[in-house]
Design a protein around this motif. Structure first.
Motif, PDB file in Angstrom:
ATOM      1  N   ARG A 162      -5.373   9.017 -21.431  1.00 52.18           N
ATOM      2  CA  ARG A 162      -6.571   9.089 -21.096  1.00 52.18           C
ATOM      3  C   ARG A 162      -7.290   7.929 -21.135  1.00 52.18           C
ATOM      4  NH1 ARG A 162      -5.911  11.113 -26.050  1.00 52.18           N
ATOM      5  NH2 ARG A 162      -7.428  10.583 -27.643  1.00 52.18           N
ATOM      6  N   THR A 163      -8.414   7.657 -20.562  1.00 56.51           N
ATOM      7  CA  THR A 163      -9.343   6.589 -20.453  1.00 56.51           C
ATOM      8  C   THR A 163     -10.811   6.944 -20.147  1.00 56.51           C
ATOM      9  OG1 THR A 163      -9.439   4.476 -19.413  1.00 56.51           O
ATOM     10  CG2 THR A 163      -8.757   6.119 -18.035  1.00 56.51           C
ATOM     11  N   ASP A 164     -11.533   5.951 -20.498  1.00 57.27           N
ATOM     12  CA  ASP A 164     -13.035   5.960 -20.166  1.00 57.27           C
ATOM     13  C   ASP A 164     -13.289   5.095 -19.036  1.00 57.27           C
ATOM     14  OD1 ASP A 164     -13.004   3.486 -21.281  1.00 57.27           O
ATOM     15  OD2 ASP A 164     -14.471   3.823 -22.821  1.00 57.27           O
ATOM     16  N   ALA A 165     -12.141   4.496 -18.391  1.00 56.59           N
ATOM     17  CA  ALA A 165     -12.235   3.463 -17.273  1.00 56.59           C
ATOM     18  C   ALA A 165     -13.019   4.225 -16.025  1.00 56.59           C
ATOM     19  CB  ALA A 165     -10.892   2.991 -17.008  1.00 56.59           C
ATOM     20  N   ASP A 166     -13.442   3.183 -15.291  1.00 53.54           N
ATOM     21  CA  ASP A 166     -14.110   3.688 -14.118  1.00 53.54           C
ATOM     22  C   ASP A 166     -12.902   3.770 -12.844  1.00 53.54           C
ATOM     23  OD1 ASP A 166     -17.064   3.759 -14.168  1.00 53.54           O
ATOM     24  OD2 ASP A 166     -16.568   1.930 -15.199  1.00 53.54           O
ATOM     25  N   PHE A 167     -11.848   2.905 -13.137  1.00 50.61           N
ATOM     26  CA  PHE A 167     -10.810   3.042 -12.091  1.00 50.61           C
ATOM     27  C   PHE A 167      -9.370   2.990 -12.964  1.00 50.61           C
ATOM     28  CE2 PHE A 167     -14.363   0.579 -10.731  1.00 50.61           C
ATOM     29  CZ  PHE A 167     -14.676   1.183  -9.386  1.00 50.61           C
ATOM     30  N   LEU A 168      -8.490   3.629 -12.735  1.00 51.79           N
ATOM     31  CA  LEU A 168      -7.518   3.776 -13.253  1.00 51.79           C
ATOM     32  C   LEU A 168      -6.246   3.724 -12.053  1.00 51.79           C
ATOM     33  CD1 LEU A 168      -6.110   3.895 -16.177  1.00 51.79           C
ATOM     34  CD2 LEU A 168      -5.832   6.211 -15.776  1.00 51.79           C
ATOM     35  N   LEU A 169      -5.138   2.669 -12.408  1.00 52.90           N
ATOM     36  CA  LEU A 169      -4.185   2.625 -11.394  1.00 52.90           C
ATOM     37  C   LEU A 169      -2.816   2.394 -12.359  1.00 52.90           C
ATOM     38  CD1 LEU A 169      -4.266   1.758  -8.303  1.00 52.90           C
ATOM     39  CD2 LEU A 169      -3.850  -0.468  -8.852  1.00 52.90           C
ATOM     40  N   PHE A 170      -1.791   3.230 -11.361  1.00 55.73           N
ATOM     41  CA  PHE A 170      -0.420   3.302 -12.005  1.00 55.73           C
ATOM     42  C   PHE A 170       0.415   2.317 -10.836  1.00 55.73           C
ATOM     43  CE2 PHE A 170       3.821   5.029 -12.070  1.00 55.73           C
ATOM     44  CZ  PHE A 170       4.100   4.641 -13.481  1.00 55.73           C
ATOM     45  N   GLY A 171       1.094   1.406 -11.426  1.00 52.44           N
ATOM     46  CA  GLY A 171       2.070   0.689 -10.580  1.00 52.44           C
ATOM     47  C   GLY A 171       3.512   0.697 -10.998  1.00 52.44           C
ATOM     48  N   ALA A 172       4.399   0.867 -10.077  1.00 55.46           N
ATOM     49  CA  ALA A 172       5.719   1.034 -10.531  1.00 55.46           C
ATOM     50  C   ALA A 172       6.686  -0.174  -9.603  1.00 55.46           C
ATOM     51  CB  ALA A 172       6.485   2.376 -10.360  1.00 55.46           C
ATOM     52  N   SER A 173       7.600  -0.855 -10.338  1.00 52.78           N
ATOM     53  CA  SER A 173       8.316  -1.597  -9.430  1.00 52.78           C
ATOM     54  C   SER A 173       9.890  -1.625  -9.824  1.00 52.78           C
ATOM     55  CB  SER A 173       8.060  -3.205  -9.511  1.00 52.78           C
ATOM     56  OG  SER A 173       7.674  -3.619 -10.801  1.00 52.78           O
ATOM     57  N   GLY A 174      10.821  -1.754  -9.278  1.00 58.58           N
ATOM     58  CA  GLY A 174      12.156  -1.919  -9.545  1.00 58.58           C
ATOM     59  C   GLY A 174      12.826  -3.038  -8.871  1.00 58.58           C
ATOM     60  N   PHE A 175      13.431  -2.808  -7.824  1.00 60.56           N
ATOM     61  CA  PHE A 175      14.025  -4.124  -7.161  1.00 60.56           C
ATOM     62  C   PHE A 175      13.122  -4.707  -6.242  1.00 60.56           C
ATOM     63  CE2 PHE A 175      18.334  -2.008  -7.773  1.00 60.56           C
ATOM     64  CZ  PHE A 175      18.487  -2.291  -8.957  1.00 60.56           C
ATOM     65  N   GLY A 176      12.076  -3.758  -5.683  1.00 57.86           N
ATOM     66  CA  GLY A 176      11.168  -4.210  -4.393  1.00 57.86           C
ATOM     67  C   GLY A 176       9.978  -4.607  -4.872  1.00 57.86           C
ATOM     68  N   ASP A 177       8.731  -4.425  -4.065  1.00 55.56           N
ATOM     69  CA  ASP A 177       7.456  -4.513  -4.352  1.00 55.56           C
ATOM     70  C   ASP A 177       6.858  -3.484  -5.103  1.00 55.56           C
ATOM     71  OD1 ASP A 177       7.652  -7.208  -2.844  1.00 55.56           O
ATOM     72  OD2 ASP A 177       6.996  -5.905  -0.884  1.00 55.56           O
TER      73      ASP A 177
ATOM     74  N   VAL B  32       4.637  -0.390  -6.283  1.00 54.09           N
ATOM     75  CA  VAL B  32       4.077   0.481  -5.527  1.00 54.09           C
ATOM     76  C   VAL B  32       3.067   1.260  -6.286  1.00 54.09           C
ATOM     77  CG1 VAL B  32       4.390   2.870  -4.548  1.00 54.09           C
ATOM     78  CG2 VAL B  32       6.029   1.030  -4.227  1.00 54.09           C
ATOM     79  N   THR B  33       1.829   1.389  -5.940  1.00 54.55           N
ATOM     80  CA  THR B  33       0.704   1.663  -6.657  1.00 54.55           C
ATOM     81  C   THR B  33      -0.024   3.043  -6.484  1.00 54.55           C
ATOM     82  OG1 THR B  33      -1.140   0.305  -5.399  1.00 54.55           O
ATOM     83  CG2 THR B  33       0.192  -0.803  -7.526  1.00 54.55           C
ATOM     84  N   GLU B  34      -0.700   3.721  -7.092  1.00 55.25           N
ATOM     85  CA  GLU B  34      -1.361   4.960  -7.036  1.00 55.25           C
ATOM     86  C   GLU B  34      -2.579   5.249  -7.925  1.00 55.25           C
ATOM     87  OE1 GLU B  34       0.408   9.009  -8.445  1.00 55.25           O
ATOM     88  OE2 GLU B  34       2.406   7.406  -8.318  1.00 55.25           O
ATOM     89  N   SER B  35      -3.619   5.595  -7.742  1.00 51.81           N
ATOM     90  CA  SER B  35      -4.380   5.917  -8.521  1.00 51.81           C
ATOM     91  C   SER B  35      -4.346   7.192  -9.329  1.00 51.81           C
ATOM     92  CB  SER B  35      -5.860   6.142  -7.681  1.00 51.81           C
ATOM     93  OG  SER B  35      -6.176   5.095  -6.757  1.00 51.81           O
ATOM     94  N   LEU B  36      -5.037   7.194 -10.794  1.00 47.55           N
ATOM     95  CA  LEU B  36      -4.737   8.216 -11.557  1.00 47.55           C
ATOM     96  C   LEU B  36      -6.343   8.724 -11.993  1.00 47.55           C
ATOM     97  CD1 LEU B  36      -1.936   6.712 -14.114  1.00 47.55           C
ATOM     98  CD2 LEU B  36      -1.703   8.398 -12.105  1.00 47.55           C
ATOM     99  N   THR B  37      -6.349   9.884 -12.651  1.00 45.04           N
ATOM    100  CA  THR B  37      -7.571  10.411 -13.025  1.00 45.04           C
ATOM    101  C   THR B  37      -7.535  10.082 -14.400  1.00 45.04           C
ATOM    102  OG1 THR B  37      -6.645  12.378 -13.646  1.00 45.04           O
ATOM    103  CG2 THR B  37      -7.351  12.282 -11.639  1.00 45.04           C
ATOM    104  N   SER B  38      -8.907  10.263 -14.955  1.00 42.44           N
ATOM    105  CA  SER B  38      -9.129   9.572 -16.342  1.00 42.44           C
ATOM    106  C   SER B  38      -8.264  10.500 -17.412  1.00 42.44           C
ATOM    107  CB  SER B  38     -10.710   9.944 -16.567  1.00 42.44           C
ATOM    108  OG  SER B  38     -11.019  11.288 -16.516  1.00 42.44           O
ATOM    109  N   SER B  39      -8.075  11.537 -17.127  1.00 45.17           N
ATOM    110  CA  SER B  39      -6.885  12.200 -17.919  1.00 45.17           C
ATOM    111  C   SER B  39      -5.682  12.332 -17.099  1.00 45.17           C
ATOM    112  CB  SER B  39      -7.569  13.620 -18.426  1.00 45.17           C
ATOM    113  OG  SER B  39      -6.561  14.392 -19.290  1.00 45.17           O
ATOM    114  N   PHE B  40      -4.615  11.683 -17.532  1.00 38.96           N
ATOM    115  CA  PHE B  40      -3.505  11.756 -16.690  1.00 38.96           C
ATOM    116  C   PHE B  40      -2.207  12.161 -17.159  1.00 38.96           C
ATOM    117  CE2 PHE B  40      -3.614   7.723 -18.385  1.00 38.96           C
ATOM    118  CZ  PHE B  40      -2.516   7.273 -18.783  1.00 38.96           C
TER     119      PHE B  40
END
Length: 248
Positions: free
Chosen positions: A181-196, A198-206
């Motif tokens: 969880r967070t009190d941030a205004d914006f929350l982002l999740f990023g994943a990378s393996g071999f390539g570039d 990939v990101t997606e937005s998360l909610t404050s409680s995720f």
């Protein structure tokens, strides 16, 4: 004798009359005149701004060794020379100043043009104590004229799962849950393996689940970024080493 007394009384009377009338003949006491012109108002405004000049800022916090980065936004109104001092117990942490696009980077003693910048705090493994999980830092930046007082607080980011920032998985199928969880205004999740990445937005409680099998990379890198309205951010990184995964 009578004549003398009469003359004396007349003299006293004239003196009293002159004494009474004298104030009316003196120039009036000077009264200050308020200058309400636009020029005067501009002068007062300038003097107030001069008193409110901000030339120093201090950032304090705690940062995970190797796997976290903190970003503090600030703006300057004119160029100046960067002067950063380390506070007590700051060994193991380091900084870099960059523009918001990472186009240029600056360090101690460099001349910084006016503009918008990020004060980036990272850990420094070379200077760190032996295997501490959490480092304390304190940096003071002087030598610049700030447009306004920089916000010195970071978003709160609480991660319940995974417990460790580095996870080792043996062969077989596995599931890892990213939960927090967070009190941030914006929350982002990023994943990378071999390539570039990939990101997606998360909610404050995720809560986000990831599945690992023989088709997953052996090395996996994840990032959760919490950002507040001031532009300050926490980047927390996670590594998953999967013994049964595909190696590049």
């Amino acid at each position: 004798m009578l004549k003398t007394r009469i003359l004396l009384l007349i003299g006293i009377g004239l003196f009293m009359v002159l004494l009474f009338l004298t104030p009316s003949f003196l120039p009036p006491k000077a009264v200050p005149v308020l200058d309400l012109s636009a020029k005067a108002e501009e002068k007062v405004t300038k003097e107030v701004k001069e008193k409110k000049k901000i030339t120093s800022v201090q950032w304090k916090g705690n940062i995970y060794l190797d796997l976290e980065t903190h970003y503090y936004h600030f703006s300057t109104t004119k160029k100046g020379t960067i002067h950063v001092t380390w506070g007590p117990n700051t060994d193991g942490s380091d900084f870099i100043i960059t523009d918001q696009n990472w186009g240029s980077m600056y360090g101690n003693g460099d001349v910084l043009p006016a503009g918008d910048y990020m004060f980036v705090v990272t850990s420094n493994p070379i200077e760190s104590q032996e295997d501490p999980s959490l480092l304390t830092y304190e940096f003071t930046l002087k030598g610049l004229l700030f447009k306004e007082a920089p916000i010195t607080t970071l978003p709160q980011l609480t991660i319940e799962s995974p417990v460790n920032l580095v996870t080792l998985l043996p062969k077989g199928d596995h599931t890892i849950t990213f939960k927090g969880r967070t009190d941030a205004d914006f929350l982002l999740f990023g994943a990378s393996g071999f390539g570039d990445e990939v990101t997606e937005s998360l909610t404050s409680s995720f809560e986000k689940q990831l599945v690992f099998n023989e088709k997953s990379p052996a090395y996996n890198f994840y990032r959760i970024t919490a950002t507040n309205e001031a532009g300050n951010a926490v980047n927390r990184y996670f590594e998953v080493l999967y013994e049964g995964g595909i190696r590049e």
